[in-house]
Design a protein around this motif. Structure first.
Motif, PDB file in Angstrom:
ATOM      1  N   LEU A  31     -31.762  59.081 -57.128  1.00 50.62           N
ATOM      2  CA  LEU A  31     -31.846  57.854 -56.340  1.00 50.62           C
ATOM      3  C   LEU A  31     -30.576  57.645 -55.512  1.00 50.62           C
ATOM      4  CD1 LEU A  31     -33.843  55.190 -56.260  1.00 50.62           C
ATOM      5  CD2 LEU A  31     -31.787  54.162 -57.199  1.00 50.62           C
ATOM      6  N   VAL A  32     -29.417  57.830 -56.162  1.00 50.47           N
ATOM      7  CA  VAL A  32     -28.156  57.715 -55.431  1.00 50.47           C
ATOM      8  C   VAL A  32     -27.704  59.127 -55.065  1.00 50.47           C
ATOM      9  CG1 VAL A  32     -25.755  56.964 -55.531  1.00 50.47           C
ATOM     10  CG2 VAL A  32     -27.544  55.586 -56.639  1.00 50.47           C
ATOM     11  N   LYS A  33     -27.606  59.382 -53.775  1.00 50.68           N
ATOM     12  CA  LYS A  33     -27.313  60.735 -53.309  1.00 50.68           C
ATOM     13  C   LYS A  33     -25.881  60.816 -52.797  1.00 50.68           C
ATOM     14  CE  LYS A  33     -30.907  60.221 -50.571  1.00 50.68           C
ATOM     15  NZ  LYS A  33     -31.826  59.164 -51.037  1.00 50.68           N
ATOM     16  N   ASN A  34     -25.209  61.899 -53.175  1.00 52.95           N
ATOM     17  CA  ASN A  34     -23.876  62.175 -52.639  1.00 52.95           C
ATOM     18  C   ASN A  34     -24.065  62.811 -51.266  1.00 52.95           C
ATOM     19  OD1 ASN A  34     -21.374  63.245 -51.995  1.00 52.95           O
ATOM     20  ND2 ASN A  34     -20.882  63.704 -54.145  1.00 52.95           N
ATOM     21  N   LEU A  53     -30.222  60.779 -44.156  1.00 47.82           N
ATOM     22  CA  LEU A  53     -29.898  59.943 -45.321  1.00 47.82           C
ATOM     23  C   LEU A  53     -31.167  59.300 -45.876  1.00 47.82           C
ATOM     24  CD1 LEU A  53     -26.554  58.208 -44.265  1.00 47.82           C
ATOM     25  CD2 LEU A  53     -26.966  60.518 -45.148  1.00 47.82           C
ATOM     26  N   ALA A  54     -32.070  58.916 -44.993  1.00 48.07           N
ATOM     27  CA  ALA A  54     -33.353  58.341 -45.416  1.00 48.07           C
ATOM     28  C   ALA A  54     -34.369  58.761 -44.371  1.00 48.07           C
ATOM     29  CB  ALA A  54     -33.253  56.821 -45.509  1.00 48.07           C
ATOM     30  N   HIS A  59     -38.095  61.161 -47.776  1.00 47.64           N
ATOM     31  CA  HIS A  59     -37.948  60.063 -48.726  1.00 47.64           C
ATOM     32  C   HIS A  59     -39.056  59.023 -48.619  1.00 47.64           C
ATOM     33  CE1 HIS A  59     -33.903  61.561 -47.500  1.00 47.64           C
ATOM     34  NE2 HIS A  59     -33.830  61.778 -48.784  1.00 47.64           N
TER      35      HIS A  59
END
Ligand code: ZN
Ligand code: ZN
Lengths: 190, 190
Positions: A31-34, A53-54, A59
């Motif tokens: 869920l939290v991406k580096n 990013l999205a 996603h």
């Protein structure tokens, strides 16, 4: 030593599993991406690094997409327009925004030039032809880009005097195209 | 000396003119805005700095809004949910995302905790209750936030076990509310 080897083995397995799974499915991503671990590509454009990013395919985004783009010195977007909303936030570097606010005749017409710089932001007026250019010959320019209503439908111009009727339609313009599995025949046609 | 005075006078006039004009109209803003010169507000929340980079009332956005939010150590969003899409990009600092992916019963339920950090990004699943919290007691946490379909319609919870039916509806939730001139009676009602 055995523990170290085990940890190494497990990490490798984990990494290859996530790399496999994260190709084109929502489930494969944490869920939290580096951001520094996300794939980047230049999509055939010299000097560009584009990170989704999205994304609509990657996603499952339906209303917005967010990208991180880095332009090497001298590199730039094509001259283009679209009917979606688009917001830029400049994180690093500097350059120019070229914008034909007079796009609404038969062709875009000669653009206004706006200097853009780190910690600046701008909204592209809907349907105005525009181009973002890293004109700084020393530094990369990094921008966050937000667009609405993916996938974006883009008209690309070779120059500012090209008639709207001659602009090349790109639709759907998927940056995450490797994930797109529908027939390719809809692309690049009017 | 006279020239310097004249330049000073003209700059002051220019600044006050733009300050006046830029209050609530698109025309008052330059196209490319220096983020460090944009107004910020905490909207009554201790420890928050909220800057509208692209807003529905301020800039005529219809499909997306973009905000820059800075959370002082210990500060946080309320627990809330919304049906719009929302993307975060963490620019500085670190903290936690609390997310009740199990929101779909009678109340959000106890959340999962995800560490968030500089150069990370995440998408809030539509309608999942969530809270973003700067848990770092040393550093500010700065995030770029993108939402779709402004103005946002938000349900606010006092805790994770509050029933959905008791959550407080805030709609329209205008951050650029000083620009909102419609009757205030629609606010805070179901
Ligand atoms: Zn564009
Ligand atoms: Zn939210």
């Amino acid at each position: 030593m055995c523990v170290v080897a085990l940890i190494f083995l497990l990490s490798s397995l984990y990494l290859s599993a996530t790399t496999e799974a994260s190709k084109c499915s929502i489930d494969g991503f944490p869920l939290v991406k580096n951001i520094s671990e996300l794939p980047q590509d230049n999509y055939g454009r010299a000097g560009l690094s584009h990170i989704i990013l999205a994304g609509s395919l990657l996603h499952g985004m339906k209303e917005i997409e967010v990208w991180l783009q880095t332009f090497a010195p001298g590199s730039r977007t094509p001259i283009h327009r679209h009917s979606c909303e688009e917001v830029f936030v400049v994180l690093k570097g500097s350059g120019n925004l070229y914008l034909a606010s007079n796009s609404h005749g038969k062709y875009p017409g000669s653009p206004q030039v706006f200097p853009i710089f780190a910690n600046s932001t701008f909204v592209i007026p809907v349907n105005d032809a525009h181009q973002v250019w890293n004109t700084n010959d020393q530094e990369d320019m990094q921008v966050l880009v937000v667009v609405s209503r993916p996938p974006v439908k883009v008209f690309v111009y070779e120059d500012w005097l090209m008639p709207h009727t001659a602009a090349k339609l790109k639709f759907p313009y998927y940056w995450d195209e490797p994930c797109f599995e529908a027939p390719a025949t809809v692309r690049d046609e009017l």
